[in-house]
Design a protein around this motif. Structure first.
Motif, PDB file in Angstrom:
ATOM      1  N   VAL A   1      21.058   2.787 -27.793  1.00 48.34           N
ATOM      2  CA  VAL A   1      20.511   2.318 -26.529  1.00 48.34           C
ATOM      3  C   VAL A   1      21.348   1.162 -25.993  1.00 48.34           C
ATOM      4  O   VAL A   1      21.636   1.087 -24.789  1.00 48.34           O
ATOM      5  CB  VAL A   1      19.042   1.885 -26.705  1.00 48.34           C
ATOM      6  CG1 VAL A   1      18.471   1.359 -25.378  1.00 48.34           C
ATOM      7  CG2 VAL A   1      18.204   3.049 -27.232  1.00 48.34           C
ATOM      8  N   TRP A   2      21.728   0.261 -26.877  1.00 45.41           N
ATOM      9  CA  TRP A   2      22.546  -0.881 -26.462  1.00 45.41           C
ATOM     10  C   TRP A   2      23.883  -0.424 -25.890  1.00 45.41           C
ATOM     11  O   TRP A   2      24.414  -1.035 -24.970  1.00 45.41           O
ATOM     12  CB  TRP A   2      22.781  -1.812 -27.640  1.00 45.41           C
ATOM     13  CG  TRP A   2      21.525  -2.456 -28.162  1.00 45.41           C
ATOM     14  CD1 TRP A   2      20.315  -2.493 -27.533  1.00 45.41           C
ATOM     15  CD2 TRP A   2      21.361  -3.135 -29.401  1.00 45.41           C
ATOM     16  NE1 TRP A   2      19.399  -3.158 -28.306  1.00 45.41           N
ATOM     17  CE2 TRP A   2      20.000  -3.570 -29.457  1.00 45.41           C
ATOM     18  CE3 TRP A   2      22.191  -3.427 -30.476  1.00 45.41           C
ATOM     19  CZ2 TRP A   2      19.483  -4.270 -30.541  1.00 45.41           C
ATOM     20  CZ3 TRP A   2      21.690  -4.123 -31.553  1.00 45.41           C
ATOM     21  CH2 TRP A   2      20.346  -4.545 -31.587  1.00 45.41           C
ATOM     22  N   LYS A   3      24.434   0.643 -26.455  1.00 40.94           N
ATOM     23  CA  LYS A   3      25.716   1.153 -25.974  1.00 40.94           C
ATOM     24  C   LYS A   3      25.615   1.698 -24.546  1.00 40.94           C
ATOM     25  O   LYS A   3      26.622   1.731 -23.830  1.00 40.94           O
ATOM     26  CB  LYS A   3      26.237   2.247 -26.908  1.00 40.94           C
ATOM     27  CG  LYS A   3      26.643   1.755 -28.278  1.00 40.94           C
ATOM     28  CD  LYS A   3      27.152   2.910 -29.141  1.00 40.94           C
ATOM     29  CE  LYS A   3      27.580   2.430 -30.517  1.00 40.94           C
ATOM     30  NZ  LYS A   3      28.082   3.543 -31.374  1.00 40.94           N
ATOM     31  N   ARG A   4      24.414   2.101 -24.160  1.00 39.92           N
ATOM     32  CA  ARG A   4      24.231   2.667 -22.823  1.00 39.92           C
ATOM     33  C   ARG A   4      23.818   1.616 -21.796  1.00 39.92           C
ATOM     34  O   ARG A   4      23.777   1.918 -20.592  1.00 39.92           O
ATOM     35  CB  ARG A   4      23.176   3.783 -22.874  1.00 39.92           C
ATOM     36  CG  ARG A   4      23.590   5.007 -23.669  1.00 39.92           C
ATOM     37  CD  ARG A   4      22.657   6.168 -23.398  1.00 39.92           C
ATOM     38  NE  ARG A   4      21.291   5.871 -23.839  1.00 39.92           N
ATOM     39  CZ  ARG A   4      20.821   6.176 -25.058  1.00 39.92           C
ATOM     40  NH1 ARG A   4      21.613   6.784 -25.949  1.00 39.92           N
ATOM     41  NH2 ARG A   4      19.575   5.893 -25.371  1.00 39.92           N
ATOM     42  N   GLU A   5      23.523   0.417 -22.263  1.00 36.77           N
ATOM     43  CA  GLU A   5      23.097  -0.632 -21.337  1.00 36.77           C
ATOM     44  C   GLU A   5      24.262  -1.080 -20.465  1.00 36.77           C
ATOM     45  O   GLU A   5      25.429  -1.032 -20.879  1.00 36.77           O
ATOM     46  CB  GLU A   5      22.515  -1.808 -22.105  1.00 36.77           C
ATOM     47  CG  GLU A   5      21.170  -1.512 -22.752  1.00 36.77           C
ATOM     48  CD  GLU A   5      20.607  -2.718 -23.482  1.00 36.77           C
ATOM     49  OE1 GLU A   5      21.300  -3.770 -23.544  1.00 36.77           O
ATOM     50  OE2 GLU A   5      19.482  -2.623 -24.025  1.00 36.77           O
ATOM     51  N   ALA A   6      23.945  -1.531 -19.279  1.00 38.54           N
ATOM     52  CA  ALA A   6      24.979  -1.957 -18.327  1.00 38.54           C
ATOM     53  C   ALA A   6      25.795  -3.112 -18.900  1.00 38.54           C
ATOM     54  O   ALA A   6      25.252  -4.082 -19.429  1.00 38.54           O
ATOM     55  CB  ALA A   6      24.312  -2.384 -17.017  1.00 38.54           C
ATOM     56  N   GLY A   7      27.098  -2.976 -18.795  1.00 37.29           N
ATOM     57  CA  GLY A   7      28.001  -4.022 -19.255  1.00 37.29           C
ATOM     58  C   GLY A   7      28.265  -4.012 -20.738  1.00 37.29           C
ATOM     59  O   GLY A   7      28.960  -4.907 -21.248  1.00 37.29           O
ATOM     60  N   GLN A   8      27.732  -3.015 -21.449  1.00 33.30           N
ATOM     61  CA  GLN A   8      27.935  -2.959 -22.906  1.00 33.30           C
ATOM     62  C   GLN A   8      28.549  -1.637 -23.353  1.00 33.30           C
ATOM     63  O   GLN A   8      28.514  -1.285 -24.517  1.00 33.30           O
ATOM     64  CB  GLN A   8      26.612  -3.190 -23.641  1.00 33.30           C
ATOM     65  CG  GLN A   8      26.035  -4.579 -23.415  1.00 33.30           C
ATOM     66  CD  GLN A   8      24.698  -4.791 -24.118  1.00 33.30           C
ATOM     67  OE1 GLN A   8      24.074  -5.825 -23.980  1.00 33.30           O
ATOM     68  NE2 GLN A   8      24.238  -3.795 -24.848  1.00 33.30           N
ATOM     69  N   ALA A   9      29.159  -0.932 -22.436  1.00 31.19           N
ATOM     70  CA  ALA A   9      29.780   0.350 -22.785  1.00 31.19           C
ATOM     71  C   ALA A   9      30.949   0.162 -23.751  1.00 31.19           C
ATOM     72  O   ALA A   9      31.320   1.092 -24.464  1.00 31.19           O
ATOM     73  CB  ALA A   9      30.247   1.060 -21.514  1.00 31.19           C
TER      74      ALA A   9
END
Length: 229
Positions: free
Chosen positions: A61-69
């Motif tokens: 989920v964190w990988k899909r968050e904005a600015g964390q790709a």
């Protein structure tokens, strides 16, 4: 018996590999700190502790968050192991073996681990090591790696990068060396009686006894410095 041993070497990365090493270490630090902040907020809200499995489920989920790709560029298992490190830190705190976990700072203990030996290749003859997302990376081969490879930890310090290769191998269990001991019984009729049957005369007659008997290492060992000349 099984013996685990770590072999540490200095890495010789290319310019691109150096940049990736910094990025991967930074990603693992970010994940560790993000999970720690979540644990603290969760505790402040009166919620239960989040175990490793539940925390690891948040990683995609964190990988899909904005600015964390950019987290997707780092080795997934290295990120997962950062969460395991935090979980272990909490377990040590709960068991009163360590202080409360702290946030990690940039440049302080930068490290990450490759826990799966199937993803790692070691070519000692050509002084190189294959690591996921990094490819083949050279190292200063100062000694031979012994045993079956188990995991690899990469760490940075003072602008240099190092690799610790942990292995496991079967070694012979050392056998205790047999020793021979002699008991001593002190008495009046006999000054000292040894368990092997030999004995020494009482102290008053011991002086004359030693004068009549030739010097030997065995006799001198039991004499005092005032008696033996």
């Amino acid at each position: 018996m099984q013996r685990r041993q770590a072999f540490k070497y200095e890495l010789k990365p290319t310019g691109e590999q150096q940049r990736n090493l910094r990025r991967y270490a930074g990603s693992c630090r970010f994940v560790y700190n993000k999970a720690l902040a979540l644990q603290q907020a969760n505790h402040a809200a009166g919620e239960k502790f989040i175990g490793y499995v539940a925390m690891a489920a948040k990683l995609p989920v964190w990988k899909r968050e904005a600015g964390q790709a950019w987290l997707k560029d780092s080795p997934s298992q290295a990120l997962q192991h950062a969460l395991k490190d935090l979980d272990k830190a909490y377990q040590n705190f709960f068991a009163k073996r360590a202080d409360f976990p702290r946030f990690k700072r940039k440049g302080s203990g930068d490290r990450f681990r490759y826990p799966d030996p199937k993803q790692i290749k070691l070519d000692q003859r050509n002084n190189r090591l294959f690591l996921p997302k990094l490819g083949w990376i050279r190292y200063r081969n100062s000694r031979e790696v012994l045993g079956e490879l188990r995991n690899v930890t990469v760490s940075g310090k003072g602008g240099k990068w190092f690799v610790s290769i942990q292995t496991q191998r079967e070694v012979e269990q050392p056998t205790p060396t047999a020793t021979t001991s002699i008991g001593i019984d002190l008495g009046i009729a006999r000054f000292a009686t040894f368990s092997d049957g030999t004995w020494l005369a009482p102290l008053n007659s011991f002086i004359s006894y030693t004068k009549r008997r030739p010097r030997s290492a065995k006799t001198t060992r039991w004499c005092s410095s005032k008696i033996c000349r």
